[in-house]
Design an enzyme around this catalytic site. Structure first.
Site, PDB file in Angstrom:
ATOM      1  N   CYS A  81    -114.279  -3.822 -25.780  1.00  0.00           N
ATOM      2  CA  CYS A  81    -114.746  -5.173 -25.453  1.00  0.00           C
ATOM      3  C   CYS A  81    -116.038  -5.481 -26.207  1.00  0.00           C
ATOM      4  CB  CYS A  81    -114.906  -5.312 -23.935  1.00  0.00           C
ATOM      5  SG  CYS A  81    -114.891  -7.026 -23.366  1.00  0.00           S
ATOM      6  N   HIS A 169    -109.378  -3.530 -21.778  1.00  0.00           N
ATOM      7  CA  HIS A 169    -109.986  -2.477 -20.958  1.00  0.00           C
ATOM      8  C   HIS A 169    -108.934  -1.418 -20.598  1.00  0.00           C
ATOM      9  CE1 HIS A 169    -113.961  -4.236 -20.214  1.00  0.00           C
ATOM     10  NE2 HIS A 169    -113.346  -5.402 -20.264  1.00  0.00           N
ATOM     11  N   GLU A 171    -109.492   1.396 -19.212  1.00  0.00           N
ATOM     12  CA  GLU A 171    -109.925   2.181 -18.048  1.00  0.00           C
ATOM     13  C   GLU A 171    -109.443   1.619 -16.717  1.00  0.00           C
ATOM     14  OE1 GLU A 171    -113.212  -0.845 -18.796  1.00  0.00           O
ATOM     15  OE2 GLU A 171    -111.794   0.346 -19.969  1.00  0.00           O
ATOM     16  N   ASP A 227    -120.660  13.300   1.467  1.00  0.00           N
ATOM     17  CA  ASP A 227    -121.592  13.609   0.390  1.00  0.00           C
ATOM     18  C   ASP A 227    -122.612  14.664   0.798  1.00  0.00           C
ATOM     19  OD1 ASP A 227    -120.231  11.600  -0.923  1.00  0.00           O
ATOM     20  OD2 ASP A 227    -121.743  10.080  -0.531  1.00  0.00           O
TER      21      ASP A 227
END
Length: 597
Positions: A81, A169, A171, A227
């Protein structure tokens, strides 16, 4: 891991830069995010470089650029992009504003399958476009590999120099063969199968043993989420149980029965916690505070104050004990962690005091390089029970960021008649503000409410996208299940005290109980339950349900819940005396953040 075994992603401020990094990792190669002002020697040390997208136009005076020497680097380069346009312009091509802007799906026609990056791609493949500018002429040595209907140079290559540019894109999952293209680039860079969680674990253990040498230990603030639990287990794996202590600060904004449940469950995996009840202090400090950034700052500072008191009480002197945190990659990104990223919100692990301690080398963040899905994979590897791994993400500050204490705001007058909405649709605007992210930047705007005008999720989704795309004053859209006529809303001041928090605690418990009963908990990535100071009766509150589907929290879609389940939740919530309104968030990320603050 050595740089020559990594792929660099240069961040130009686009929302997808870190999604690219995450995708590359999942395909077996490690990535590191870089700014555009690194020394040339840094770029040269990587096995390959991806230039990400970004919101700028390459011909703007202040658009982010790279030095001319960069484009002489021998490592393979893939421009995506904005990165594609920058690469073409720097090497002698030309870029102009496009007459046919493309946003969304497009069909890529592959004209040349003889290039290494197009290997195994279909002759026709669906890709995801998002651009207003376009390459209009190529530099010397580049060939067209593929084009779309409105973009002639959608995929170009200089095979001999291993430089490639794509306008779409790869991804995002909407690009059907994007994974094939990214795998090809990994292969071109020579780093196939060079990254895995087991490799990360070995490397991180070695790093932690150097960062925390014998004679120093780690004091970790544990929230009970995935986490911090994984961070604790990793520290224990690296340093030994006797050198790691965990502190759970009960802020008063924990979930219902959360503290006792955490103590029991974490004890089963060898995590022994010290619990400090600081709820009165937190309630007092946050009372009548409504600004999301200030709330997060107060929570972060109070966590540090609790940590200081605990270290004194437990005789943990600062010379021998470092502070550990379960910070992950998206936490730093949304706090403006790279040069061109806009601050979406300040994470409580990134308040100024914490930043100062990081600079002093007094903070240990063992999983700060990982995305949420990678943290879960590491948790499995370290033996954390599956039921704990699959817990929905929960914000470190707790329920305080799920209580919208916004003062009453007069809604703007907006003409919605020009939009393509269902004929039976009614729209109202909530008299409060919520956080969103529009154009890679933080927004603090109003939320539109749709009546229950259809039971078709796709129609509701299209309506939400239409509203947020064309009405900049709106960054979120919700709908009111079971309500056909949107009459007056009543504003009720929400105070961040125990009484109001107990209302949200009960609502949150109801929602999560039904999710487990319906066996859809694992189908939903995260489901914030938000208390807002708006009801359809005087002196009452509303609840916003915010279930989303995601993999790494950088992007998210709202979850399409079965109406039967939704109405079961609504019915139970309305039994709580203080609640008179239930809303369902239809907003994707972007333009809405997952949390409302």
């Amino acid at each position: 891991m050595k740089s020559d075994k990594k792929i660099a992603v240069v961040d130009f401020g686009g929302q997808y830069a870190h999604l690219i990094a995450s995708r590359i990792r999942r395909l077996g190669a490690y990535t590191e995010i870089l700014s555009n002002d690194e020394p040339i020697s840094t770029y040269e040390s990587f096995a390959g470089i991806i230039l990400s997208g970004g919101p700028s136009s390459v011909y703007e005076p202040n658009a982010p650029k790279l030095p001319n020497e960069f484009f002489q680097i021998k490592a393979p380069i893939l421009g995506i992009c904005y990165g594609h346009q920058l690469l073409m312009l720097a090497l002698g091509g030309d870029v102009k504003s496009s007459h046919s802007k493309e946003y969304g799906p497009a069909v890529l026609q592959i004209q040349n399958q003889g290039h290494s990056l197009s290997k195994s791609l279909s002759l026709q493949t669906k890709v995801w476009m998002s651009h207003g500018d376009e390459v209009v002429s190529l530099p010397k040595g580049f060939d067209i590999v593929g084009s779309s209907e409105n973009c002639k140079y959608a995929f170009v290559a200089n095979e001999s120099e291993k430089k490639f540019g794509i306008q779409f894109h790869p991804e995002v999952t909407h690009s059907e063969e994007g994974e094939i293209l990214l795998k090809n680039f990994i292969e071109i860079c020579g780093v196939t199968s060079s990254w895995s969680i087991s490799q990360f674990l070995d490397q991180k253990i070695a790093e932690l043993q150097k960062q925390v040498p014998v004679g120093k230990n780690v004091f970790l603030l544990v929230s009970g989420g995935v986490d911090s639990s994984v961070a604790y287990l990793l520290l224990v794996k690296a340093l030994g149980k006797d050198r790691v202590k965990g502190l759970l600060v009960d802020t008063g904004f924990m979930r219902k029965n959360e503290v006792q449940d955490l103590l029991e469950n974490l004890h089963q995996v060898g995590i022994d916690l010290t619990v400090w009840d600081e709820s009165k202090i937190f309630y007092s400090a946050l009372r009548n505070e409504f600004d999301p950034e200030k709330k997060r700052g107060i929570v972060g500072d109070l966590f540090l104050e609790a940590q200081k008191k605990a270290t004194t009480s437990l005789n943990l002197d600062s010379e021998h004990w470092l502070l550990g945190q379960g910070t992950i990659y998206p936490d730093t990104i949304e706090s403006g962690g790279t040069k061109h990223s806009h601050k979406i919100k300040t994470h409580h692990n990134r308040v100024p005091q914490i930043e100062a301690l990081i600079r002093e080398g007094k903070i240990v963040e063992p999983i700060a390089d990982l995305y949420k899905d990678e943290v879960r994979e590491l948790g499995r590897y370290l033996g954390l029970p599956e039921k704990w791994i699959e817990r929905h993400p929960f914000p470190g500050p707790g329920l305080v960021v799920r209580m919208i204490a916004s003062p009453e705001k007069t809604p703007p007058k907006i003409d919605f008649t020009t939009l393509k909405l269902p004929k039976t649709a009614e729209i109202a605007i909530l008299p409060i503000l919520a956080v969103g992210v529009q154009g890679d930047q933080r927004s603090y705007s109003h939320c539109a409410v749709l009546n229950d005008c259809t039971d078709n999720w796709k129609v509701l989704e299209q309506s939400a996208v239409e509203i947020t795309n064309f009405k900049k004053e709106i960054n979120r859209v919700v709908f009111a299940p079971g309500i056909q006529n949107l009459d007056s809303f009543f504003y009720t001041k929400l105070t961040l005290d125990k009484k109001d928090t107990d209302v949200l605690r009960e609502a949150d418990a109801i929602v999560n109980r039904i999710l487990y009963e319906e066996k859809i908990h694992t189908k939903i990535w995260q489901m914030p339950v938000v208390l807002i100071p708006v009801g359809i009766k005087p002196n009452s509150f509303g609840i916003v349900l915010r279930p989303v589907e995601s993999q790494e929290a950088m992007t998210a879609n709202f979850y399409e819940m079965e109406r039967r389940t939704l109405f079961a939740i609504r019915e139970e919530l309305l039994k709580v005396p203080e609640i008179s309104l239930v809303l369902y968030d239809l907003t994707h990320k972007p333009p809405g953040t997952i949390e409302w603050e």
